[in-house]
Design an enzyme around this catalytic site. Structure first.
Site, short mmCIF file in Angstrom:
data_model
loop_
_atom_site.label_atom_id
_atom_site.label_comp_id
_atom_site.label_asym_id
_atom_site.label_seq_id
_atom_site.Cartn_x
_atom_site.Cartn_y
_atom_site.Cartn_z
N LYS A 1 0.82 -1.22 0.00
CA LYS A 1 0.00 0.00 0.00
C LYS A 1 0.85 1.28 0.00
O LYS A 1 0.53 2.24 -0.68
CB LYS A 1 -0.94 0.01 1.21
CG LYS A 1 -2.02 -1.08 1.13
CD LYS A 1 -2.98 -0.99 2.31
CE LYS A 1 -3.94 -2.15 2.29
NZ LYS A 1 -4.99 -2.05 3.32
N ASP B 1 -9.78 2.43 2.18
CA ASP B 1 -9.86 1.87 3.55
C ASP B 1 -10.44 2.93 4.48
O ASP B 1 -11.25 2.63 5.37
CB ASP B 1 -8.46 1.50 4.07
CG ASP B 1 -7.95 0.19 3.49
OD1 ASP B 1 -8.78 -0.67 3.14
OD2 ASP B 1 -6.72 0.04 3.38
#
Ligand code: NAP
Length: 272
Positions: A65, A100
């Site tokens: 990420k 997220d």
């Protein structure tokens, strides 16, 4: 046909393929979704290769990420840049997102928990806590971050306070009882409780005025959630964050509303 997938290392256990495929089936979209194992150090090549192969979008999971957020192969949204992590890439636009963060907020909204004006304690200061702290501080929430390694909580709180121009405080785990006493929402953003019957917060500190959101989703009902339920607190399972980060990725890629309930059903069939 549209082609999507998830890159990670490991990626074999990712639950995104069944969740997204169920969404394609429900909406009649001619698309498929696969897992791609990408080794550390190969992220840029993977993004360029996926684009060259004509893939339409990728999700990004651990440990890539941050690496995707740092490449200049894709252009980050402002939020992805601030958080320093990307979990969704639109390969047609070459744009990178962090869903997220909004996934966590939408998980709470799904349970009628509004964040504006609320006091939230986030336990943990890792990648997930970081995304949640940035998101919640943007939505008028008073955020306190408590972490085992207290320096990381102080650092995260300072950074979010500066970027969001809001007061976010950092704490050691020793202060968790008094923080929870005055809080509306408690978020477990540590890995404690994952595949083990443990909790980061003693049961005695929980109370019935709390909403307890555990982002750990294996198992679905963690010890923390069971104990929160015992004291009469409202509980939100971490699988909802997974559903909503996926729903938002679906919406970015297809520009259509995601079939959230279908995605949730598909995920719950795979989770204990
Ligand atoms: P991470 O960056 O490695 O951070 C882990 C955090 O857990 C750190 O704050 C760490 O504290 C804390 N921690 C670990 N062991 C601990 C212990 N024994 N006692 C107290 N604190 C402890 O991990 P992450 O990416 O943020 O992920 C955290 C959890 O969230 C994982 O279980 C992950 O699966 C879950 N997650 C769920 C979703 C979802 O969609 N539901 C999304 C992302 C992540 P120190 O700083 O002191 O080490």
């Amino acid at each position: 046909m549209q082609t999507y997938g998830v890159i990670g290392d490991p990626v074999e256990h990712s639950l995104s393929p069944p969740m997204h495929r169920a969404a394609y089936e429900a909406t009649g979209l001619d698309a498929d979704y696969s897992r791609f194992h990408v080794n550390k150090g190969n992220v840029e090549e993977a993004l360029r290769g996926a684009k060259a192969l004509g893939l339409d979008g990728l999700n990004v999971t651990i440990p890539h990420k941050q690496a995707v957020a740092e490449t200049d192969v894709v252009e980050n949204t402002e939020k992805a840049d601030e958080i320093g992590a990307v979990n969704t890439v639109d390969l047609n636009e070459m744009r990178a997102y962090n869903t997220d963060a909004s996934g966590a907020r939408r998980a709470l909204e799904h349970h009628n928990v509004e964040l504006d004006g609320k006091s939230v304690v986030i336990v943990g200061a890792g990648g997930a806590a970081r995304a949640i702290a940035f998101e919640f501080a943007e939505h008028g929430t008073e955020v306190a971050v408590a972490n085992r390694t207290q320096e990381k909580a102080f650092g995260l709180a300072d950074e979010v306070s500066e970027v969001r121009d809001s007061e976010v405080t950092g704490h050691s785990l020793d202060e968790i009882d008094s923080l929870i006493e005055g809080a509306d929402v408690l978020v477990n953003a540590t890995s404690v409780g994952m595949e083990e019957d443990e909790t980061p917060v003693p049961r005695d500190f929980l109370h019935s005025r709390l909403v307890v959101f555990d982002i750990v989703y294996t198992p679905r009902r963690t010890r923390l959630l069971k104990q929160a339920e015992e004291v009469g607190a409202k509980t939100v399972e971490g699988s909802w964050m997974l559903v909503y980060q996926g729903a938002e990725a679906f919406e970015i890629w297809t520009r259509e509303d995601a079939p959230v309930e279908v995605m949730d059903d598909a995920l719950k069939r795979k989770l204990r």
